[in-house]
Design a protein around this motif. Structure first.
Motif, mmCIF file in Angstrom:
data_model
loop_
_atom_site.group_PDB
_atom_site.id
_atom_site.type_symbol
_atom_site.label_atom_id
_atom_site.label_comp_id
_atom_site.label_asym_id
_atom_site.label_seq_id
_atom_site.Cartn_x
_atom_site.Cartn_y
_atom_site.Cartn_z
ATOM 1 N N MET A 163 4.968 7.901 -0.032
ATOM 2 C CA MET A 163 5.601 8.553 -1.185
ATOM 3 C C MET A 163 4.573 9.510 -1.777
ATOM 4 N N ILE A 164 4.726 10.795 -1.466
ATOM 5 C CA ILE A 164 3.765 11.799 -1.902
ATOM 6 C C ILE A 164 3.714 11.847 -3.425
ATOM 7 N N GLU B 85 8.662 8.387 4.029
ATOM 8 C CA GLU B 85 9.343 9.435 3.250
ATOM 9 C C GLU B 85 10.476 8.871 2.395
ATOM 10 N N ILE B 86 10.140 7.943 1.546
ATOM 11 C CA ILE B 86 11.147 7.263 0.744
ATOM 12 C C ILE B 86 11.869 8.218 -0.205
ATOM 13 N N LEU C 167 9.938 4.237 -9.473
ATOM 14 C CA LEU C 167 9.280 3.716 -8.285
ATOM 15 C C LEU C 167 7.763 3.925 -8.366
ATOM 16 N N GLU C 168 7.345 5.091 -8.869
ATOM 17 C CA GLU C 168 5.910 5.348 -9.004
ATOM 18 C C GLU C 168 5.263 4.338 -9.941
ATOM 19 N N SER C 169 5.953 4.003 -11.016
ATOM 20 C CA SER C 169 5.419 3.035 -11.969
ATOM 21 C C SER C 169 5.233 1.665 -11.319
ATOM 22 N N ILE C 170 6.234 1.236 -10.545
ATOM 23 C CA ILE C 170 6.147 -0.076 -9.895
ATOM 24 C C ILE C 170 5.077 -0.075 -8.816
ATOM 25 N N LEU C 171 4.980 1.013 -8.063
ATOM 26 C CA LEU C 171 3.961 1.096 -7.024
ATOM 27 C C LEU C 171 2.556 1.098 -7.617
ATOM 28 N N GLN C 172 2.389 1.754 -8.751
ATOM 29 C CA GLN C 172 1.090 1.754 -9.417
ATOM 30 C C GLN C 172 0.730 0.359 -9.914
ATOM 31 N N ARG C 173 1.749 -0.390 -10.343
ATOM 32 C CA ARG C 173 1.508 -1.737 -10.872
ATOM 33 C C ARG C 173 1.214 -2.745 -9.753
ATOM 34 N N ARG D 291 0.836 -1.195 0.000
ATOM 35 C CA ARG D 291 0.000 0.000 0.000
ATOM 36 C C ARG D 291 0.872 1.247 0.000
ATOM 37 N N ARG D 292 0.369 2.267 -0.652
ATOM 38 C CA ARG D 292 1.098 3.531 -0.749
ATOM 39 C C ARG D 292 0.253 4.662 -0.197
ATOM 40 N N LEU D 293 0.827 5.456 0.695
ATOM 41 C CA LEU D 293 0.203 6.674 1.179
ATOM 42 C C LEU D 293 0.804 7.840 0.406
#
Length: 437
Positions: A253-254, A210-211, A274-280, A83-85
């Motif tokens: 990760m804002i 805060e990665i 990282l955003e791409s992987i988190l979205q996937r 999960r991502r905040l």
């Protein structure tokens, strides 16, 4: 008719706010302070439960993590692991992470709090069966990336670890160097990462705060080798946690559209990857919603919550005064920005007047420098404390704290307002300070 009980008798200010004369030093919660320094009151899970409003969003986030950690058989698969905040500053991310830490590290204590009880109930609804109170004793791995320097370890927290993977292993195996050496070389090997997480023999919760603070530092030209290792590890870990039984991971990760952080070209590329992987692989989660605002304030500031009788009697007193010539000559000419009935608004906002809450929500909250929850907590805490002291001294005190009741003669209130972000220019701040004084 039941006698009117004023708010300062029905819901006294929390003692720590009184002791600080209306100031709140820990309004900005820190996961690091809760886990490592233990310097903040909210490092105690019982106190955290006292000041935390059990909002639906927070309870759902914690419940889904609990299900992933401890639901029996294959029911844990009903929720994803990652999960991502991504909410902007002031959205409650740190508060949520601290709640997750307490839930996993001190589950029995949290189960006695209001938020803990709601989490267990919500988790049972999701899993279809009750979860064990101890959540099968999860192992919690906490990476506070805003308190880390790439390649430089803190001995008490990291031992000799340098890479992110080594830091995870140090926490995972409590500094067991033999086990760490077995897994450390394989920082980007997904099967080895999975074996390490499973080798603990308990559920594993990984919290990463805060990665992007860490990613920004990785763009230094002198640590390119470390950057490759850490980025390789993060990408592998994001791909792996969903495949490990009873493993959950929450990353702060804002979103790039709301994050003002300045990043170099290399860091921007790392962020996009990282955003791409988190979205996937991950799921977005939120901790608070706009409807929680006043409830969060009330829970944070007051030692007890008002009964419906107290609120109803106060509402009736105001409505009885808002009649006759006052209604026809004054109140009927006022423009109201809300459509909710006055009694419902008072129920939501008590002991604050709905007009003051609307001012904060609809005007102050839109200003770039004003952080709605943090700034308002400081202002309202100082104001409520000053007014409660007035009431104790038998001075006039409003039954609902309105727009004209911010006690600017009180230094704590004055500094909370002037330093809130409402006044951006330092020279204007000094001018307003002089006028207020």
């Amino acid at each position: 008719m039941t006698a009117l009980i004023p708010w300062w008798e029905a819901m006294p200010i929390r003692h720590e706010i009184r002791d600080a004369k209306g100031s709140i030093d820990d309004v900005t919660m820190s996961l690091y302070n809760a886990v490592y320094s233990r310097s903040a009151p909210y490092a105690d899970p019982g106190y955290y439960g006292q000041i935390t409003y059990p909002s639906a969003n927070l309870a759902e986030l914690m419940a889904k993590v609990a299900v992933r950690l401890a639901a029996p058989r294959e029911t844990y698969l009903r929720v994803p692991a990652l999960r991502r905040l991504d909410q902007a500053m002031g959205g409650g991310k740190s508060h949520g992470l601290i709640g997750l830490y307490h839930m996993a590290a001190s589950p029995e204590t949290m189960a006695q709090t209001d938020i803990g009880k709601l989490v267990l109930k919500t988790a049972q609804d999701i899993a279809g069966v009750p979860l064990p109170i101890d959540l099968n004793r999860p192992k919690v791995v906490v990476l506070c990336c805003d308190d880390m320097v790439p390649g430089v370890s803190k001995k008490a927290e990291d031992g000799p670890a340098e890479t992110l993977w080594e830091r995870v292993l140090w926490r995972l195996f409590d500094g067991d160097t033999q086990r760490i050496a077995e897994f450390a070389p394989h920082y980007a090997d997904k099967s080895t990462l999975a074996r390490a997480l499973e080798a603990v023999g308990r559920p594993v919760l990984i919290l990463v705060d805060e990665i992007l603070d860490y990613v920004r530092q990785l763009s230094r030209g002198d640590i390119e080798g470390l950057r490759a290792k850490d980025m390789g590890f993060l990408k592998a870990l994001f791909d792996t946690v969903n495949d490990v039984r009873h493993c959950a991971m929450v990353v702060v990760m804002i979103g790039s559209e709301t994050d003002p952080m300045s990043l170099s070209g290399g860091a921007q590329a790392d962020r996009a990857e990282l955003e791409s992987i988190l979205q996937r692989n991950g799921t977005l989660a939120t901790v608070t919603s706009n409807t929680d605002f006043v409830s969060i304030l009330r829970r944070r500031l007051f030692a007890s919550q008002p009964s419906s009788t107290v609120v109803d009697r106060t509402t009736e007193a105001f409505q009885s005064a808002m009649t006759g010539q006052w209604r026809s000559s004054v109140f009927s000419h006022l423009t109201r920005s809300g459509t909710t009935a006055f009694d419902d608004e008072v129920q939501r906002c008590f002991p604050f007047h709905p007009d003051l809450v609307r001012l904060v929500e609809q005007e102050w909250g839109t200003l770039a420098g004003f952080q709605k929850v943090r700034s308002t907590i400081r202002i309202f805490a100082a104001t409520a404390n000053a007014l409660q002291r007035r009431a104790e001294s038998k001075e006039w005190t409003p039954f609902l704290i309105g727009v004209g009741d911010l006690v600017m003669s009180d230094s704590a209130v004055r500094e909370a307002v002037i330093g809130s972000g409402l006044i951006g220019d330092p020279r204007n701040q000094a001018n307003y300070r002089g006028i207020a004084e």
